[in-house]
Scaffold this motif. Sequence first.
Motif, PDB file in Angstrom:
ATOM      1  N   TRP A   1       0.737  -1.325  -0.010  1.00 31.82           N
ATOM      2  CA  TRP A   1      -0.056  -0.087  -0.026  1.00 31.82           C
ATOM      3  C   TRP A   1       0.768   1.154  -0.106  1.00 31.82           C
ATOM      4  O   TRP A   1       1.970   1.275   0.572  1.00 31.82           O
TER       5      TRP A   1
ATOM      6  N   ILE B   1      -0.987  10.429   0.220  1.00 29.28           N
ATOM      7  CA  ILE B   1      -2.184  10.891  -0.746  1.00 29.28           C
ATOM      8  C   ILE B   1      -2.142  12.407  -0.844  1.00 29.28           C
ATOM      9  O   ILE B   1      -1.472  13.190   0.030  1.00 29.28           O
TER      10      ILE B   1
ATOM     11  N   ALA C   1      -4.069   2.453   0.086  1.00 25.82           N
ATOM     12  CA  ALA C   1      -3.352   3.674   0.452  1.00 25.82           C
ATOM     13  C   ALA C   1      -3.673   4.138   1.702  1.00 25.82           C
ATOM     14  O   ALA C   1      -4.680   3.718   2.312  1.00 25.82           O
ATOM     15  N   THR C   2      -2.796   4.625   2.418  1.00 19.35           N
ATOM     16  CA  THR C   2      -2.950   5.102   3.716  1.00 19.35           C
ATOM     17  C   THR C   2      -2.552   6.409   3.511  1.00 19.35           C
ATOM     18  O   THR C   2      -1.663   7.177   3.071  1.00 19.35           O
TER      19      THR C   2
ATOM     20  N   ALA D   1      -9.374   8.841  -3.982  1.00 15.87           N
ATOM     21  CA  ALA D   1      -8.435   7.538  -3.693  1.00 15.87           C
ATOM     22  C   ALA D   1      -9.378   6.253  -3.564  1.00 15.87           C
ATOM     23  O   ALA D   1      -9.203   5.267  -4.202  1.00 15.87           O
TER      24      ALA D   1
ATOM     25  N   VAL E   1      -8.454   2.722   1.411  1.00 18.90           N
ATOM     26  CA  VAL E   1      -7.712   3.855   1.726  1.00 18.90           C
ATOM     27  C   VAL E   1      -8.147   4.216   3.102  1.00 18.90           C
ATOM     28  O   VAL E   1      -9.313   3.963   3.391  1.00 18.90           O
TER      29      VAL E   1
END
Length: 325
Positions: free
Chosen positions: A11, A15, A36-37, A79, A95
């Motif tokens: 991941w 962002i 995504a984080t 996202a 996300v």
Amino acid sequence: MFLEDIEFSLWVDFIEREFIHTTLKNLIEQNIVNGATSNPAIFKNAILNSPAYKEQLAKLSGDAKAKYEALAIEDIKMAADVLKPLYDKGDDGFVSIEVDPRLAYDAFGTVEEAKRLLAKIGRDNVMIKVPVTPAGCEAIEELIRDGVNVNATLIFSPKQADECLDAMERGFKSGSQSHAVLSIFVSRFDRKLDPYLAQKGLPVGRVGIMNAAKIYNMIKKRNLPHTKALFASTGVKGGNYPSHYYISELVAPRAINTAPVETIEAFVKEGDKRARLPISNEEIEKFFIQLKANGIDMKKVYDELLHEGLDAFVQAFEEILKELS
């Protein structure tokens, strides 16, 4: 998943509005990342330094927190939409967005804010990040019980992980279909302890990895539904390690590594793709006995790193609010 044979995912820990529609899309299309984080520090850098937010910001009214949330929520929506095809086929596709870090010791406030943010985002593939404090564990239990996907963050100690797993287990007893990850922070151990270990002639660059390996074994043993280890804080800052070091050393079955884009690209290009975990509990215990024999109090280290992590996120959050007020 990046390594399908062992279900190992990457991941991206970043962002930013333009990034979502360019680099993130490209990484997904190349089957490199599938999640995504974000955190307050990431949003701080994006919102305060990228021109992509100026147009929306000019139209916003209300207090600073309302402005921040409007900007962050828009990014999370974007996202989530980009990642939705992965989510739909069961290939992660999440996300994460963190609640106000000032709520770390307020269980009720955390739950209330988590649900409010989710209602505004309106996407199924969003994880709410909650720091693992005693109040955070209360919130995590309630959120999972209510079907919210949770990213339990700022985990440094096995004790934190154990308390978090207890809370998750209680939440899952409701029959919840939530997905959860436990974000185990890694590199900060070595940045703190490497100078001391080097003076003692002991191996450096191993404390974060062995600690993560111990918590990974705990998560694996619990075998909770829809729950994975996520290795975080895996970018290299200082030290003589390859930039992909904390990904290569933590390749593990049914696990996730979240890292900056540059770290992921380095791993894809030249990292070791073989599984390095699990490590036996006996080997891990031997390692920590050696640390103790050399004067390292891990409880003190765990406590310091947690407070430093919480303070850093609060500081980043308050800096955003100050700029937006």
